[in-house]
Design an enzyme around this catalytic site. Structure first.
Site, PDB file in Angstrom:
ATOM      1  N   HIS A  57       3.338   2.635  12.679  1.00  0.00           N
ATOM      2  CA  HIS A  57       2.453   3.789  12.894  1.00  0.00           C
ATOM      3  C   HIS A  57       3.067   4.869  13.794  1.00  0.00           C
ATOM      4  O   HIS A  57       2.336   5.638  14.411  1.00  0.00           O
ATOM      5  CB  HIS A  57       1.108   3.354  13.498  1.00  0.00           C
ATOM      6  CG  HIS A  57       0.314   2.449  12.631  1.00  0.00           C
ATOM      7  ND1 HIS A  57      -0.888   1.882  13.041  1.00  0.00           N
ATOM      8  CD2 HIS A  57       0.526   1.995  11.369  1.00  0.00           C
ATOM      9  CE1 HIS A  57      -1.364   1.125  12.065  1.00  0.00           C
ATOM     10  NE2 HIS A  57      -0.507   1.174  11.040  1.00  0.00           N
ATOM     11  N   GLU A  88      -4.955   1.836   2.477  1.00  0.00           N
ATOM     12  CA  GLU A  88      -5.050   0.660   3.337  1.00  0.00           C
ATOM     13  C   GLU A  88      -5.206   1.063   4.805  1.00  0.00           C
ATOM     14  O   GLU A  88      -5.928   0.423   5.560  1.00  0.00           O
ATOM     15  CB  GLU A  88      -3.799  -0.216   3.169  1.00  0.00           C
ATOM     16  CG  GLU A  88      -3.854  -1.542   3.914  1.00  0.00           C
ATOM     17  CD  GLU A  88      -3.352  -1.485   5.358  1.00  0.00           C
ATOM     18  OE1 GLU A  88      -3.577  -2.442   6.111  1.00  0.00           O
ATOM     19  OE2 GLU A  88      -2.739  -0.460   5.734  1.00  0.00           O
ATOM     20  N   GLU A  89      -4.523   2.136   5.205  1.00  0.00           N
ATOM     21  CA  GLU A  89      -4.435   2.462   6.627  1.00  0.00           C
ATOM     22  C   GLU A  89      -5.758   2.869   7.258  1.00  0.00           C
ATOM     23  O   GLU A  89      -6.041   2.510   8.390  1.00  0.00           O
ATOM     24  CB  GLU A  89      -3.399   3.576   6.856  1.00  0.00           C
ATOM     25  CG  GLU A  89      -1.960   3.183   6.561  1.00  0.00           C
ATOM     26  CD  GLU A  89      -1.412   2.151   7.535  1.00  0.00           C
ATOM     27  OE1 GLU A  89      -2.152   1.676   8.418  1.00  0.00           O
ATOM     28  OE2 GLU A  89      -0.227   1.814   7.405  1.00  0.00           O
ATOM     29  N   ASP A 122       6.098   0.655   6.832  1.00  0.00           N
ATOM     30  CA  ASP A 122       4.657   0.473   6.643  1.00  0.00           C
ATOM     31  C   ASP A 122       4.108   1.579   5.747  1.00  0.00           C
ATOM     32  O   ASP A 122       3.665   2.600   6.248  1.00  0.00           O
ATOM     33  CB  ASP A 122       3.965   0.485   8.008  1.00  0.00           C
ATOM     34  CG  ASP A 122       2.494   0.142   7.941  1.00  0.00           C
ATOM     35  OD1 ASP A 122       2.064  -0.438   6.929  1.00  0.00           O
ATOM     36  OD2 ASP A 122       1.764   0.456   8.904  1.00  0.00           O
ATOM     37  N   HIS A 180       0.827  -1.219   0.000  1.00  0.00           N
ATOM     38  CA  HIS A 180       0.000   0.000   0.000  1.00  0.00           C
ATOM     39  C   HIS A 180       0.858   1.264   0.000  1.00  0.00           C
ATOM     40  O   HIS A 180       1.805   1.400   0.767  1.00  0.00           O
ATOM     41  CB  HIS A 180      -1.027   0.008   1.125  1.00  0.00           C
ATOM     42  CG  HIS A 180      -0.498  -0.004   2.521  1.00  0.00           C
ATOM     43  ND1 HIS A 180      -0.162   1.156   3.199  1.00  0.00           N
ATOM     44  CD2 HIS A 180      -0.280  -1.021   3.392  1.00  0.00           C
ATOM     45  CE1 HIS A 180       0.242   0.847   4.428  1.00  0.00           C
ATOM     46  NE2 HIS A 180       0.192  -0.463   4.567  1.00  0.00           N
TER      47      HIS A 180
END
Length: 462
Positions: free
Chosen positions: A428, A330-331, A296, A284
């Protein structure tokens, strides 16, 4: 020996020789893939640009659009058969100025603690909120306390990730409900705010954001929700035990806007024999806004792009059409993954395989598979090919969030599984930056993904 047995034995020997030849050929191809990735790879340079020249890529942001344009440009420069953008409407949420919080043990005596708003949270009123705080270990504790002990207070969810679980994603799954649903549930008991312990196995001062949901709450009932660092959570818990009458102050300026247009970025090498059978590899493109999203999921993005580049580099011509998909959102919504699957279904496209990298750029350990027994048995037959690269983990169960909407009978879904012990140190958080990614580990992951795609392309699904 009976003469009737000779043809049978000859057939067995012939099949065995063919199998040995196939294994040897596959071993040579995998060696080429790994050698090219490690000696002439591009994933690390791509990640450097994505992380350091573009940065954080929250859905709906200017940087997310820059990343879309960058991804499209880089894929076109690979000289693959087709590159296009797929429109998708995504949520737009902004953090605003840096959040601020402190513990007040008595009037005028305060200790600052690190917090960050959870993605999708409403802001505090101007000037913030200050209230008594009640600590709980999970959503079930709210019912035990009831509205009498919660109304007008800030709820502090302090259930940590279970440290004795070797699979850290299971530890994450065991406590993420308090982040996702904590505010919605606490509001029902009259809470005016929520603080959630960061989803992190390490003790540090980095609060970890992440998505949250208010469910079906009205706008009037939505309360501000923030994560507190693990050190901050331990300090707050300790002070509460000594003095339950302390106050907690939090100030946040986040805001939710109208949905905006964004894009999935898609590139394709068209299959030479089965062009209407599609194989997907992806990650993503969006990230949270605190760091630059290198683990991420910048790592997954560049590893997926590298799969197609590696095939071009070694001269491998796939039998099936192979697509790289850089998914958006996506998040905090999964809109990109859902849109890609919807369009594929509407077009009647036959997707037979999909692989996602969304667990960081650490040393690859293997794969997880969402597939039937026949396909998993085929995968286990390839295990010896990966063992020279110390890839030993092959398990059924789970793949990736973005490719999940593609699930149907006959498709194989897979997820790259790197070593996960350090992943949640960065997940995150502000320290998810380019310097946290090891070049060699990233390149090994890209080669591992390309190797699996090669094998499924060559032998197909069962």
């Amino acid at each position: 020996m009976s003469k009737n047995l000779l043809p049978f034995l000859f057939a067995i020997l012939s099949l065995n020789c063919l199998a040995q030849n196939e294994i040897k050929e596959d071993s040579i191809t995998l060696k080429k893939i790994y050698k090219t990735s490690l000696l002439n790879g591009k994933s690390y340079a791509w990640l450097d640009h994505l992380s350091n020249q573009i940065g954080a890529r929250l859905s709906g942001s200017v940087n997310a659009q820059k990343a879309v344009e960058w991804g499209e440009k880089e894929l076109k420069e690979l000289g693959i058969d087709k590159v296009w953008l797929q429109s998708v409407m995504v949520p737009k949420w902004t953090r605003g100025v840096t959040e601020f919080a402190f513990i007040e043990t008595e009037p005028g005596k305060t200790t600052n603690v690190p917090i960050c708003a959870l993605g999708g949270s409403v802001p505090t009123p101007i000037g913030g909120i200050k209230a008594s705080i009640v600590e709980v270990q999970g959503i079930d504790d709210l019912k035990k306390l009831g509205s009498e002990k919660i109304t007008g207070k800030i709820v502090f969810f302090n259930r940590p990730m279970q440290a004795d679980l070797i699979e850290t994603f299971k530890a994450y799954g065991g406590c993420v409900d308090q982040r996702y649903s904590g505010a919605a549930e606490a509001s029902k008991f009259g809470a005016i705010g929520v603080i959630v312990r960061s989803m992190n196995l390490r003790l540090d001062d980095f609060p970890h954001t992440g998505s949250m949901s208010y469910g079906d709450l009205s706008d009037m009932d939505k309360i501000p929700a923030a994560a507190i660092s693990t050190n901050g959570a331990d300090l707050l818990s300790s002070i509460l035990k000594l003095n339950p009458k302390i106050k907690f102050h939090m100030n946040m300026n986040c805001r939710t806007w109208k949905d905006v247009e964004s894009f999935n970025v898609i590139g394709q090498i068209t299959g030479s024999e089965y062009p209407n059978e599609y194989m997907v590899v992806g990650g993503h493109l969006d990230s949270w806004d605190l760091g630059d999203g290198s683990h991420d999921d910048g790592a997954g993005v560049v590893q997926s792009m590298e799969v197609l580049r590696l095939f071009k580099e070694i001269g491998y011509k796939p039998k099936r059409s192979i697509r790289v998909v850089l998914f958006m959102n996506e998040e905090n919504g999964l809109r990109g993954g859902k849109k890609y699957a919807k369009v594929a279904k509407n077009k009647g496209e036959n997707h037979v395989f999909a692989l996602e990298s969304d667990a960081g750029g650490f040393t690859p350990r293997g794969f997880s598979f969402d597939c039937d027994d026949a396909n998993f048995k085929q995968v286990e037959g390839w295990k010896s090919l990966f063992e020279p690269y110390l890839i030993h983990y092959f398990a059924k169960g789970g793949s990736g969030a973005d490719i999940g909407p593609l699930k149907k009978d006959g498709i194989v879904l897979a997820g790259l599984r790197p070593d996960s012990q350090r992943y949640f140190d960065y997940h995150h958080a502000k320290n998810d930056t380019f310097d946290a990614v090891n070049k060699r580990e990233l390149e090994l992951g890209a080669a591992t993904m390309a190797s699996l795609v090669y094998l499924f392309d060559k032998y197909g699904v069962k």
